[in-house]
Design a protein around this motif. Structure first.
Motif, PDB file in Angstrom:
ATOM      1  N   SER A  24       0.823  -1.202   0.000  1.00 22.02           N
ATOM      2  CA  SER A  24       0.000   0.000   0.000  1.00 22.02           C
ATOM      3  C   SER A  24       0.860   1.255   0.000  1.00 22.02           C
ATOM      4  CB  SER A  24      -0.914   0.028   1.235  1.00 22.02           C
ATOM      5  OG  SER A  24      -1.596   1.259   1.315  1.00 22.02           O
ATOM      6  N   GLY A  25       0.389   2.267  -0.735  1.00 22.22           N
ATOM      7  CA  GLY A  25       1.068   3.558  -0.704  1.00 22.22           C
ATOM      8  C   GLY A  25       0.433   4.523   0.268  1.00 22.22           C
ATOM      9  N   HIS A  26      -0.639   4.083   0.945  1.00 21.85           N
ATOM     10  CA  HIS A  26      -1.382   4.948   1.854  1.00 21.85           C
ATOM     11  C   HIS A  26      -0.518   5.306   3.064  1.00 21.85           C
ATOM     12  CE1 HIS A  26      -4.956   6.781   3.521  1.00 21.85           C
ATOM     13  NE2 HIS A  26      -4.907   6.031   4.599  1.00 21.85           N
ATOM     14  N   TYR A  27      -0.110   6.557   3.147  1.00 23.91           N
ATOM     15  CA  TYR A  27       0.774   7.027   4.214  1.00 23.91           C
ATOM     16  C   TYR A  27       2.049   6.172   4.315  1.00 23.91           C
ATOM     17  CZ  TYR A  27      -2.942  10.123   5.878  1.00 23.91           C
ATOM     18  OH  TYR A  27      -3.898  11.103   5.986  1.00 23.91           O
ATOM     19  N   LEU A  28       2.517   5.701   3.170  1.00 28.74           N
ATOM     20  CA  LEU A  28       3.723   4.878   3.155  1.00 28.74           C
ATOM     21  C   LEU A  28       4.940   5.665   3.625  1.00 28.74           C
ATOM     22  CD1 LEU A  28       5.351   2.348   2.418  1.00 28.74           C
ATOM     23  CD2 LEU A  28       5.360   3.141   0.036  1.00 28.74           C
ATOM     24  N   GLU A  29       5.133   6.852   3.060  1.00 26.49           N
ATOM     25  CA  GLU A  29       6.295   7.656   3.441  1.00 26.49           C
ATOM     26  C   GLU A  29       6.227   8.070   4.905  1.00 26.49           C
ATOM     27  OE1 GLU A  29       7.470  10.588   0.211  1.00 26.49           O
ATOM     28  OE2 GLU A  29       5.578   9.811  -0.587  1.00 26.49           O
ATOM     29  N   GLU A  30       5.026   8.417   5.377  1.00 27.16           N
ATOM     30  CA  GLU A  30       4.864   8.808   6.780  1.00 27.16           C
ATOM     31  C   GLU A  30       5.157   7.631   7.714  1.00 27.16           C
ATOM     32  OE1 GLU A  30       2.281  11.532   4.305  1.00 27.16           O
ATOM     33  OE2 GLU A  30       2.820   9.411   4.319  1.00 27.16           O
ATOM     34  N   SER A  31       4.735   6.446   7.303  1.00 30.96           N
ATOM     35  CA  SER A  31       4.982   5.248   8.116  1.00 30.96           C
ATOM     36  C   SER A  31       6.473   4.965   8.227  1.00 30.96           C
ATOM     37  CB  SER A  31       4.257   4.036   7.505  1.00 30.96           C
ATOM     38  OG  SER A  31       2.861   4.205   7.558  1.00 30.96           O
ATOM     39  N   LEU A  32       7.166   5.035   7.101  1.00 31.30           N
ATOM     40  CA  LEU A  32       8.602   4.774   7.124  1.00 31.30           C
ATOM     41  C   LEU A  32       9.358   5.862   7.878  1.00 31.30           C
ATOM     42  CD1 LEU A  32       9.120   3.406   3.505  1.00 31.30           C
ATOM     43  CD2 LEU A  32       9.229   2.125   5.654  1.00 31.30           C
ATOM     44  N   ALA A  33       8.839   7.086   7.846  1.00 37.80           N
ATOM     45  CA  ALA A  33       9.464   8.158   8.627  1.00 37.80           C
ATOM     46  C   ALA A  33       9.355   7.871  10.117  1.00 37.80           C
ATOM     47  CB  ALA A  33       8.815   9.497   8.291  1.00 37.80           C
ATOM     48  N   LEU A  34       8.220   7.329  10.545  1.00 39.84           N
ATOM     49  CA  LEU A  34       8.076   6.945  11.954  1.00 39.84           C
ATOM     50  C   LEU A  34       9.023   5.798  12.294  1.00 39.84           C
ATOM     51  CD1 LEU A  34       4.202   7.068  12.513  1.00 39.84           C
ATOM     52  CD2 LEU A  34       5.927   8.468  13.654  1.00 39.84           C
ATOM     53  N   ALA A  35       9.115   4.833  11.404  1.00 40.66           N
ATOM     54  CA  ALA A  35      10.028   3.704  11.641  1.00 40.66           C
ATOM     55  C   ALA A  35      11.457   4.196  11.809  1.00 40.66           C
ATOM     56  CB  ALA A  35       9.932   2.707  10.490  1.00 40.66           C
ATOM     57  N   ALA A  36      11.827   5.196  11.038  1.00 43.85           N
ATOM     58  CA  ALA A  36      13.193   5.719  11.093  1.00 43.85           C
ATOM     59  C   ALA A  36      13.497   6.426  12.406  1.00 43.85           C
ATOM     60  CB  ALA A  36      13.433   6.672   9.920  1.00 43.85           C
ATOM     61  N   ARG A  37      12.478   6.833  13.123  1.00 48.81           N
ATOM     62  CA  ARG A  37      12.675   7.518  14.412  1.00 48.81           C
ATOM     63  C   ARG A  37      12.762   6.542  15.585  1.00 48.81           C
ATOM     64  NH1 ARG A  37       7.776  11.159  15.069  1.00 48.81           N
ATOM     65  NH2 ARG A  37       8.741  11.453  17.112  1.00 48.81           N
ATOM     66  N   LEU A  38      12.524   5.267  15.315  1.00 51.66           N
ATOM     67  CA  LEU A  38      12.543   4.272  16.392  1.00 51.66           C
ATOM     68  C   LEU A  38      13.924   3.650  16.526  1.00 51.66           C
ATOM     69  CD1 LEU A  38       9.210   2.398  15.570  1.00 51.66           C
ATOM     70  CD2 LEU A  38       9.602   3.929  17.515  1.00 51.66           C
ATOM     71  N   PRO A  39      14.258   3.191  17.723  1.00 50.31           N
ATOM     72  CA  PRO A  39      15.532   2.492  17.902  1.00 50.31           C
ATOM     73  C   PRO A  39      15.430   1.042  17.435  1.00 50.31           C
ATOM     74  CG  PRO A  39      14.370   2.612  19.993  1.00 50.31           C
ATOM     75  CD  PRO A  39      13.536   3.389  19.002  1.00 50.31           C
ATOM     76  N   ARG A  40      16.468   0.565  16.776  1.00 48.79           N
ATOM     77  CA  ARG A  40      16.597  -0.849  16.419  1.00 48.79           C
ATOM     78  C   ARG A  40      15.379  -1.399  15.672  1.00 48.79           C
ATOM     79  NH1 ARG A  40      19.604  -3.780  21.572  1.00 48.79           N
ATOM     80  NH2 ARG A  40      21.548  -2.610  21.413  1.00 48.79           N
TER      81      ARG A  40
END
Length: 201
Positions: A24-40
């Motif tokens: 899905s492309g629905h909020y795909l970039e936003e989701s990955l941006a959140l993932a990038a802010r998490l540790p490990r």
């Protein structure tokens, strides 16, 4: 050492997030941006996700610079074994297509994300699912291959019913907006006594 060659037992037990991406492309970039802010964080891409990413200007090679990336390359979903090696404390599916939501809601596990979700539940590992089709009308970003920037979708009753079914699944929390997903992740971090960061995992 990274990706499939990274030994699952080389770190403290349940010390990582498993972040699954579907087609899905629905909020795909936003989701990955959140993932990038998490540790490990390790990324688990379905075959559909691997196909869809380029439509949104995203490349697996670029993701590998920040995450360990596992691709859906085997019928038995070999990377799922990392759950049994106690590598993960949380499994996230974001974004989750209506197809993935339906499979998770009915206990089907024939893709890497649905397999991760099912096995996590059996192990009592919390799962967070950011479902795409949750409202009668959904406005979503169009792939770059389209002539328009935005698409308006009207999920069917069955898709909305499957979201409701998924809410009843053990060890599962369903989120419907990026803000809800961020809040759920924040709560999870606090439970684990971890903090947001912006460094690569």
């Amino acid at each position: 050492m990274g990706d499939d060659q990274a030994p699952a037992g080389a770190e403290p037990p349940r010390s990582r997030f498993a972040w699954c991406v579907t087609g899905s492309g629905h909020y795909l970039e936003e989701s990955l941006a959140l993932a990038a802010r998490l540790p490990r964080v390790d990324l688990f891409l379905s075959a559909a996700a691997d196909e869809v990413l380029p439509f949104y200007g995203l490349k697996v090679e670029a993701l590998r610079e920040r995450f360990r990336v596992f691709l859906d390359k085997s019928a038995s979903a070999v990377p799922v074994g990392r759950l049994y090696a106690q590598a993960y404390h949380t499994v996230v599916i974001a974004p989750a297509t209506s197809n993935t939501v339906a499979k998770c809601a009915f206990g089907l596990s024939d893709t890497l994300p649905t397999n991760m979700f099912a096995q996590a539940g059996k192990l009592g590992v919390p799962g967070l699912v950011f479902a795409c089709d949750t409202e009668p009308v959904v406005v979503t970003k169009a792939p770059r291959t389209h002539d328009t920037d935005w698409l308006t979708l009207r999920p069917r009753i069955i898709e909305l019913e499957n979201v409701a079914r998924l809410r009843a699944i053990d060890f599962c929390e369903v989120l419907t907006t990026p803000d809800e997903l961020e809040a759920a992740l924040d709560a999870r971090l606090k439970t684990l006594q971890l903090a947001w960061n912006t460094s690569s995992s």
